[in-house]
Scaffold this motif. Structure first.
Motif, PDB file in Angstrom:
ATOM      1  N   VAL A   1       0.714  -1.147  -0.002  1.00 40.55           N
ATOM      2  CA  VAL A   1      -0.229  -0.077  -0.018  1.00 40.55           C
ATOM      3  C   VAL A   1       1.066   1.321  -0.083  1.00 40.55           C
ATOM      4  CG1 VAL A   1      -1.566   1.372   1.482  1.00 40.55           C
ATOM      5  CG2 VAL A   1      -2.039  -0.973   1.090  1.00 40.55           C
ATOM      6  N   GLY A   2       2.009   1.290   0.795  1.00 46.84           N
ATOM      7  CA  GLY A   2       3.062   2.396   0.930  1.00 46.84           C
ATOM      8  C   GLY A   2       3.622   2.521  -0.435  1.00 46.84           C
ATOM      9  N   ALA A   3       3.819   1.507  -1.368  1.00 42.88           N
ATOM     10  CA  ALA A   3       4.468   1.378  -2.581  1.00 42.88           C
ATOM     11  C   ALA A   3       3.603   2.255  -3.663  1.00 42.88           C
ATOM     12  CB  ALA A   3       4.787   0.036  -3.079  1.00 42.88           C
ATOM     13  N   VAL A   4       2.399   1.605  -3.595  1.00 44.42           N
ATOM     14  CA  VAL A   4       1.428   2.382  -4.695  1.00 44.42           C
ATOM     15  C   VAL A   4       0.962   3.608  -4.169  1.00 44.42           C
ATOM     16  CG1 VAL A   4      -0.912   1.246  -3.847  1.00 44.42           C
ATOM     17  CG2 VAL A   4      -0.565   1.737  -6.236  1.00 44.42           C
ATOM     18  N   LEU A   5       0.796   4.245  -2.910  1.00 42.70           N
ATOM     19  CA  LEU A   5       0.508   5.276  -2.643  1.00 42.70           C
ATOM     20  C   LEU A   5       1.561   6.326  -3.036  1.00 42.70           C
ATOM     21  CD1 LEU A   5      -1.129   5.371   0.896  1.00 42.70           C
ATOM     22  CD2 LEU A   5      -2.036   6.097  -1.306  1.00 42.70           C
ATOM     23  N   PHE A   6       2.843   5.960  -2.938  1.00 40.21           N
ATOM     24  CA  PHE A   6       4.013   6.564  -3.292  1.00 40.21           C
ATOM     25  C   PHE A   6       4.044   6.991  -4.614  1.00 40.21           C
ATOM     26  CE2 PHE A   6       8.676   6.583  -4.581  1.00 40.21           C
ATOM     27  CZ  PHE A   6       9.040   7.863  -4.140  1.00 40.21           C
ATOM     28  N   LEU A   7       4.022   5.765  -5.646  1.00 39.65           N
ATOM     29  CA  LEU A   7       3.581   5.836  -7.170  1.00 39.65           C
ATOM     30  C   LEU A   7       2.520   6.558  -7.585  1.00 39.65           C
ATOM     31  CD1 LEU A   7       4.994   4.696  -9.604  1.00 39.65           C
ATOM     32  CD2 LEU A   7       3.268   3.036  -9.543  1.00 39.65           C
ATOM     33  N   ASN A   8       1.355   6.748  -6.997  1.00 39.98           N
ATOM     34  CA  ASN A   8       0.154   7.175  -7.431  1.00 39.98           C
ATOM     35  C   ASN A   8       0.418   8.829  -6.825  1.00 39.98           C
ATOM     36  OD1 ASN A   8      -0.850   5.019  -8.626  1.00 39.98           O
ATOM     37  ND2 ASN A   8      -2.391   4.545  -6.572  1.00 39.98           N
ATOM     38  N   GLY A   9       1.199   9.169  -5.762  1.00 40.78           N
ATOM     39  CA  GLY A   9       1.581  10.348  -5.541  1.00 40.78           C
ATOM     40  C   GLY A   9       2.547  11.134  -6.685  1.00 40.78           C
ATOM     41  N   LEU A  10       3.629  10.369  -7.169  1.00 38.71           N
ATOM     42  CA  LEU A  10       4.363  11.024  -7.835  1.00 38.71           C
ATOM     43  C   LEU A  10       3.479  11.069  -9.032  1.00 38.71           C
ATOM     44  CD1 LEU A  10       7.489   8.724  -7.564  1.00 38.71           C
ATOM     45  CD2 LEU A  10       7.091  10.973  -6.704  1.00 38.71           C
ATOM     46  N   MET A  11       2.577  10.104  -9.661  1.00 34.49           N
ATOM     47  CA  MET A  11       1.708  10.191 -10.911  1.00 34.49           C
ATOM     48  C   MET A  11       1.041  11.914 -10.941  1.00 34.49           C
ATOM     49  SD  MET A  11      -1.309   7.830 -12.371  1.00 34.49           S
ATOM     50  CE  MET A  11      -2.246   8.119 -10.728  1.00 34.49           C
ATOM     51  N   LEU A  12       0.467  12.071  -9.587  1.00 38.83           N
ATOM     52  CA  LEU A  12      -0.523  13.299  -9.754  1.00 38.83           C
ATOM     53  C   LEU A  12       0.699  14.505  -9.585  1.00 38.83           C
ATOM     54  CD1 LEU A  12      -2.860  12.168  -6.840  1.00 38.83           C
ATOM     55  CD2 LEU A  12      -3.304  12.723  -9.236  1.00 38.83           C
ATOM     56  N   LEU A  13       1.945  14.169  -9.184  1.00 36.05           N
ATOM     57  CA  LEU A  13       2.984  15.381  -9.283  1.00 36.05           C
ATOM     58  C   LEU A  13       3.378  15.544 -10.687  1.00 36.05           C
ATOM     59  CD1 LEU A  13       4.886  14.773  -6.129  1.00 36.05           C
ATOM     60  CD2 LEU A  13       3.704  16.774  -6.423  1.00 36.05           C
ATOM     61  N   GLY A  14       3.000  14.663 -11.543  1.00 35.15           N
ATOM     62  CA  GLY A  14       3.507  14.676 -12.823  1.00 35.15           C
ATOM     63  C   GLY A  14       5.102  14.016 -13.162  1.00 35.15           C
ATOM     64  N   TYR A  15       5.553  13.093 -12.166  1.00 33.81           N
ATOM     65  CA  TYR A  15       6.772  12.710 -12.425  1.00 33.81           C
ATOM     66  C   TYR A  15       6.674  11.075 -13.014  1.00 33.81           C
ATOM     67  CZ  TYR A  15       8.341  16.205  -9.502  1.00 33.81           C
ATOM     68  OH  TYR A  15       9.000  17.397  -8.966  1.00 33.81           O
ATOM     69  N   VAL A  16       5.265  10.511 -13.022  1.00 34.40           N
ATOM     70  CA  VAL A  16       4.957   9.104 -13.679  1.00 34.40           C
ATOM     71  C   VAL A  16       3.967   9.285 -14.479  1.00 34.40           C
ATOM     72  CG1 VAL A  16       4.341   6.921 -13.171  1.00 34.40           C
ATOM     73  CG2 VAL A  16       5.956   7.980 -11.356  1.00 34.40           C
TER      74      VAL A  16
END
Length: 208
Positions: A9-24
């Motif tokens: 869950v921590g991993a996917v929250l981190f990834l989704n956060g980077l997605m919203l920030l525009g990095y992923v």
């Protein structure tokens, strides 16, 4: 078993956060959302079927579905090209339920740290509702930063503490640290990452 799921869950929250920030790129985040979403559906189902009627085990497992369905919903949206309105309003449902789980952890389950963690999640899913359900796009980057940070504070770090047997001895300290971190980090990030809406054309057009 649930603590292993918490790590991812921590991993996917981190990834989704980077997605919203525009990095992923959004579609590239889809596979991990599927993997973790399925894990967070299979895990509570197993825990409930093997609980032997233990109400507290069933209660603890029931909340995992909120995350599993969220991540699967994210995957369907980014891979299928659907708009986020439905996910936004589901996030409102999750946010409200998370408040109930927070109260249960403070009271019935006597776990103040996870009570604070559930408040973290309620706040994050409320942000998802505002961005996706109500179209508050100026909050997108702020929401991404909150999600990325929560991936570590509410997922990765608690998971390792649980898996190494150190959680029970530090519950009250963790609750205090998490509460203080929420105020400092999320309050401090808001004015920095909130995107101001552009002024209207009327306001920017010089008068003649």
């Amino acid at each position: 078993m649930g603590m292993v799921g918490l790590l991812y869950v921590g991993a996917v929250l981190f990834l989704n956060g980077l997605m919203l920030l525009g990095y992923v790129e959004a579609r590239s985040a889809g596979p991990l959302n599927i993997f973790v979403g399925l894990l967070q559906v299979v895990t509570p189902t197993y825990l409930i079927f093997t609980a032997g009627g233990d109400a507290d085990v069933i209660l603890g497992a029931s909340g995992l579905y909120l995350f599993g369905f969220t991540y699967l919903y994210v995957a369907f949206n980014v891979l299928g090209g659907y708009d986020g309105t439905g996910l936004g309003y589901f996030s409102l449902f999750v946010s409200i339920c998370a408040l109930v789980y927070a109260g249960l952890n403070f009271g019935r389950l006597d776990d103040n740290a996870f009570g604070v963690i559930w408040l973290y999640w309620s706040f994050l899913w409320l942000l998802f509702f505002l961005v996706l359900g109500l179209g508050r796009e100026e909050l997108t980057r702020y929401t991404g930063a909150v999600a990325a940070i929560q991936g570590w504070l509410t997922g990765v770090i608690p998971a390792f503490l649980l898996m190494t047997g150190r959680w029970a001895d530090n519950v009250d300290l963790a609750a205090i640290v998490l509460a203080a971190a929420a105020v400092a980090l999320f309050g401090g990030l808001y004015p920095r990452l909130r995107e101001h809406e552009p002024r209207s054309a009327e306001a920017t057009t010089p008068s003649r």
